[in-house]
Design a protein around this motif. Structure first.
Motif, PDB file in Angstrom:
ATOM      1  N   PRO A   1       0.845  -1.206   0.000  1.00  0.00           N
ATOM      2  CA  PRO A   1       0.000   0.000   0.000  1.00  0.00           C
ATOM      3  C   PRO A   1       0.876   1.250   0.000  1.00  0.00           C
ATOM      4  O   PRO A   1       1.813   1.372   0.790  1.00  0.00           O
ATOM      5  CB  PRO A   1      -0.788  -0.125   1.311  1.00  0.00           C
ATOM      6  N   VAL A   2       0.572   2.182  -0.887  1.00  0.00           N
ATOM      7  CA  VAL A   2       1.370   3.402  -1.005  1.00  0.00           C
ATOM      8  C   VAL A   2       1.135   4.279   0.225  1.00  0.00           C
ATOM      9  O   VAL A   2       0.002   4.612   0.559  1.00  0.00           O
ATOM     10  CB  VAL A   2       0.995   4.178  -2.285  1.00  0.00           C
TER      11      VAL A   2
ATOM     12  N   SER B   1      -5.975   4.251  -6.844  1.00  0.00           N
ATOM     13  CA  SER B   1      -5.750   3.240  -5.819  1.00  0.00           C
ATOM     14  C   SER B   1      -4.538   3.585  -4.972  1.00  0.00           C
ATOM     15  O   SER B   1      -3.606   4.251  -5.428  1.00  0.00           O
ATOM     16  CB  SER B   1      -5.549   1.866  -6.466  1.00  0.00           C
ATOM     17  N   ASP B   2      -4.536   3.122  -3.743  1.00  0.00           N
ATOM     18  CA  ASP B   2      -3.381   3.283  -2.857  1.00  0.00           C
ATOM     19  C   ASP B   2      -2.527   2.023  -2.810  1.00  0.00           C
ATOM     20  O   ASP B   2      -1.612   1.934  -1.986  1.00  0.00           O
ATOM     21  CB  ASP B   2      -3.847   3.633  -1.437  1.00  0.00           C
TER      22      ASP B   2
ATOM     23  N   SER C   1       0.197  -0.247  -4.852  1.00  0.00           N
ATOM     24  CA  SER C   1       1.142  -0.068  -5.956  1.00  0.00           C
ATOM     25  C   SER C   1       0.783  -0.924  -7.151  1.00  0.00           C
ATOM     26  O   SER C   1       0.858  -0.478  -8.300  1.00  0.00           O
ATOM     27  CB  SER C   1       2.558  -0.408  -5.477  1.00  0.00           C
TER      28      SER C   1
ATOM     29  N   ARG D   1      -2.188   0.562  -9.094  1.00  0.00           N
ATOM     30  CA  ARG D   1      -1.791   1.745  -9.850  1.00  0.00           C
ATOM     31  C   ARG D   1      -1.044   1.360 -11.121  1.00  0.00           C
ATOM     32  O   ARG D   1      -1.225   1.968 -12.177  1.00  0.00           O
ATOM     33  CB  ARG D   1      -0.907   2.643  -8.988  1.00  0.00           C
TER      34      ARG D   1
ATOM     35  N   THR E   1      -6.606  -0.868   2.796  1.00  0.00           N
ATOM     36  CA  THR E   1      -6.461  -0.077   1.571  1.00  0.00           C
ATOM     37  C   THR E   1      -7.400  -0.580   0.487  1.00  0.00           C
ATOM     38  O   THR E   1      -7.972   0.219  -0.273  1.00  0.00           O
ATOM     39  CB  THR E   1      -5.006  -0.137   1.074  1.00  0.00           C
TER      40      THR E   1
ATOM     41  N   ARG F   1     -10.768   0.767   1.131  1.00  0.00           N
ATOM     42  CA  ARG F   1     -10.805   2.176   0.734  1.00  0.00           C
ATOM     43  C   ARG F   1     -10.881   2.309  -0.777  1.00  0.00           C
ATOM     44  O   ARG F   1     -11.630   3.140  -1.310  1.00  0.00           O
ATOM     45  CB  ARG F   1      -9.562   2.874   1.294  1.00  0.00           C
ATOM     46  N   ASP F   2     -10.120   1.498  -1.514  1.00  0.00           N
ATOM     47  CA  ASP F   2     -10.135   1.562  -2.973  1.00  0.00           C
ATOM     48  C   ASP F   2     -11.512   1.237  -3.535  1.00  0.00           C
ATOM     49  O   ASP F   2     -11.957   1.852  -4.515  1.00  0.00           O
ATOM     50  CB  ASP F   2      -9.096   0.594  -3.549  1.00  0.00           C
TER      51      ASP F   2
END
Length: 746
Positions: free
Chosen positions: A69-70, A316-317, A319, A322, A557, A560-561
């Protein structure tokens, strides 16, 4: 008389003289010359572009950082922990096992093997061990640091060969640990270029031969898809090597499947319109123009929808999410370029021969009309299967859409049973691999609980308070700082006597041993409480990472996404449909049916994964990926249907427009759905749990969209809504000349 003379004069000016080239003939030569040049350019570029496909593995990154997760707390800890390591290495854990206790003689032989391993170029430091098993003396372990600068997969292959050849008699050795898992993942993704592509293309070829009953046209369509693939590979390679995008094995596999499936779908639509035009008596050049005019808008809208949908993954958070967005977008763009340039040129050059041995012939006036020309009954009679479906739906539209909604809702009711809370890193493989077998033996010999600690980074002056707060958390067995010379973060335990905590930039690293295995749900809950406890220590700046923390952050994450990306995708898709259909009602209905289809697919997936296949769970990103691809790709078939319905409605009225569109597009959309489902199903040949689940969800969902939603639900809703389907466009104010009739009501 003057009119006749004027007409004769105009005719004389327009007619070619004996020394003047024929205008139409010259135009024809230009078109055919341009087609030859276009095909030649594509074929000449295929070789150079194809070289980039093999190079994609060079710009891949499959280590754990590619999936973190970023900006999450665990990611911060992993980055900070690098400064506490004495060497830049990835540990490979060699696990020895024997039917009897491993004695001093066997341990001495293992030590000799360790010395040889230390001499290898990829060895970052001398191995640690051998260490006899603490729970079972029939096991021992040897920790070999593999340099981060080395090719981990190649280093592990050499290490496995070295240790196997030198293992004591009767003792087996398995290489596990982070390096072993990375090597096995690399081997699993190694089948992308060969096995995956062969299975996908083979499945598509069989389907196309069955659809077209021709050996030549399927090869042309496959050639178009392969050219799109090499173009996409070149674009992705360039972007990844420049550092603009991140590529991993999962993204590459999805890229290959997406390009082949999407390009084939676009080709099917274009070829269907080309065949229609030929059946209306047009010559190949005119037929190609007609096909392009009729298909370029829905194809561009379809491709644009998918591109916008996958680019929403940039929000998205994670990697890996993304990275997939731009990779997939480049693939779809390449599919559009190939389908709208190479394929029309190839069809023009082949003409009717492309359909050999059953080339389309102009339809006689008395025969049923397979094209859109002719009366409604003639069109429906020209497509027996879809004509019957259209007549049946037309008789009872409300019954059909209500029954379909109930059926899909029944599947959607199972969504709460879908378990996407993550799986152990060792459960991502669907076949037996050495790293998993080695880890199982390691757990037997040394115990599983606490083997991988939680990692805490805190300010040095507050380290004692942070450690005390951590030990007060239920489920934390021990918390101790890393000491100078006391080993790496993987080695929990109390500081050795006389050694001071290792300090880097005023921070210390504390290992917290957990009472639960790091991959378990219990460990994630312990980490939640651990974070609450250490965050409460004033002035400590404590953050918690480690395997359990990564799993927790990935789960949070992903949740959340889902909340962020799903609305973005729906907004993007709706906007495209509004612009394309010049309506507000139709886009909302189409999006609603696609979302319902996705929910039903996810519910059926829960049933299959949990009870039929008995899988250990699902990666948290599986529902998100399935949603993005199913909504973006599933809406394609509605676009193909409704753009044709709008085209026909402008000439024949709203009701007849829907019926004609259903009959005319039924065959091509069904074929496109089967092709796309088959290509995504090919992902299941890779032995990765995530790809198996994504393959099933997308394949099943595409079939539901193509065979049920587009064939029954959307037409029934359109017929029931009537002209209001097109509100507020002009079509909503035009009931049509035959709005009160019913197809086949004879």
């Amino acid at each position: 008389m003057r009119r006749q003379e004027k007409g004769d004069a105009m005719h004389a000016r327009q007619s070619p003289g004996p020394d003047r080239p024929d205008g139409p003939l010259r135009s024809k030569r230009i078109r055919y010359g341009a087609a030859v040049l276009l095909v030649a350019v594509w074929l000449a570029a295929a070789g150079p572009l194809g070289s980039f496909m093999g190079g994609l593995s060079e710009v891949q990154s499959n280590d754990s950082s590619s999936f973190l997760p970023v900006g999450a707390e665990s990611t911060q800890v992993q980055e900070a922990a690098q400064d506490f390591r004495d060497d830049r290495s990835v540990p490979a854990v060699a696990v020895y096992s024997a039917p009897d206790p491993i004695g001093r003689g066997e341990l001495a032989e293992i030590s000799e093997a360790a010395e040889r391993a230390a001499e290898q170029d990829w060895a970052a430091a001398p191995p640690t061990g051998p260490i006899p098993g603490t729970e079972d003396d029939r096991f021992a372990q040897l920790v070999v640091p593999v340099s981060e600068d080395a090719d981990t997969a190649e280093a592990v292959r050499e290490l496995r060969a070295l240790l196997t050849d030198s293992a004591p008699e009767g003792v087996e050795v398995r290489v596990a640990g982070p390096a072993g898992i990375a090597a096995d993942l690399s081997a699993a993704f190694g089948g992308i270029d060969g096995t995956l592509l062969a299975v996908a293309v083979g499945a598509v070829l069989v389907i196309l031969i069955a659809v077209y009953r021709s050996p030549l046209l399927p090869l042309v369509v496959i050639a178009s898809a392969m050219l799109a693939l090499v173009l996409a590979a070149a674009a992705v390679y360039g972007a990844a090597s420049a550092g603009w995008i991140d590529l991993n094995g999962q993204s590459q596999g999805i890229l290959f499947i997406l390009v082949v499936g999407a390009c084939t779908d676009y080709a099917l639509l274009l070829v269907a319109r080309y065949r229609e035009a030929l059946q209306q008596g047009e010559d190949p050049a005119a037929a190609v123009r007609t096909a392009l005019r009729g298909s370029v808008e829905p194809v561009l809208a379809s491709g644009g929808t998918v591109i916008l949908g996958v680019l929403c993954l940039l929000a998205s958070d994670l990697s890996s999410n993304r990275g997939l967005g731009p990779v997939a977008a480049l693939g779809i763009a390449a599919a559009l370029v190939s389908a709208l340039t190479f394929l029309p040129a190839a069809l023009l050059l082949l003409g009717r021969a492309a359909f050999w041995p059953f080339p389309p012939r102009p339809v006689r006036a008395s025969a049923p009309a397979p094209s859109g020309e002719g009366a409604l009954e003639e069109v429906l009679d020209g497509h027996p299967v879809w004509g019957r479906i259209a007549r049946s739906v037309d008789r009872r539209p409300r019954w059909y859409w209500a029954a379909t909604v109930v059926l899909l809702a029944a599947g959607a009711a199972l969504v709460p049973q879908f378990r996407a809370e993550g799986t152990s890193q060792l459960e991502v493989f669907r076949t037996e691999v050495e790293s998993v077998a080695g880890q199982e033996r390691l757990d037997q010999g040394f115990g599983g609980a606490g083997a991988v600690p939680a990692v805490i980074i805190a300010d040095a002056p507050r380290a004692g308070e942070v450690a005390a707060a951590a030990e007060a958390v239920p489920g934390v067995a021990e918390a101790a700082p890393l000491t100078e010379g006391g080993g790496g973060p993987e080695r929990p335990g109390a500081p050795e006597a006389g050694l001071q905590p290792k300090e880097v930039d005023g921070r210390v690293l504390i290992n917290a041993s957990l009472d639960a295995p790091a991959e378990s749900t219990e460990a994630m809950e312990i980490v939640r409480e651990l974070r609450t406890a250490v965050h409460a220590v004033p002035g400590a700046g404590a953050v918690v990472g480690g395997t359990a923390a990564v799993n927790l952050d990935t789960l949070d994450t992903s949740s959340r996404d889902l909340r962020v990306i799903i609305p973005l995708v729906l907004l993007a898709v709706t906007a495209v449909l509004v612009v394309l259909l010049r309506s507000l009602v139709a886009p909302l209905l189409l999006v609603a049916t696609t979302v319902l289809s996705f929910a039903a697919t996810l519910g059926v997936g829960a049933l299959v994964f949990d009870h039929l296949l008995e899988l250990p769970g699902a990666d948290p990103v599986v529902p998100l990926f399935a949603f993005v691809f199913l909504v973006a790709l599933g809406i394609d078939y509605n676009i193909f249907l409704m753009t044709r319905a709008r085209e026909e409605a402008r000439r024949h009225g709203p009701r007849e427009g829907v019926l004609r569109a259903l009959a005319l597009t039924g065959g091509v959309i069904t074929s496109a759905g089967v092709v796309l489902a088959a290509t995504f199903a090919a992902l299941a040949v890779l032995p990765i749990l995530f790809l198996l689940q994504l393959a099933f969800l997308v394949s099943f969902g595409v079939l539901v969209d193509a065979l049920l939603v587009r064939s029954v639900l959307v037409p029934a809703l359109g017929l029931d809504a009537g002209r209001w389907l097109w509100w507020p466009s002009r079509l909503s104010r035009r009931p049509g000349p035959n709005a009160s009739g019913r197809a086949g009501g004879r």
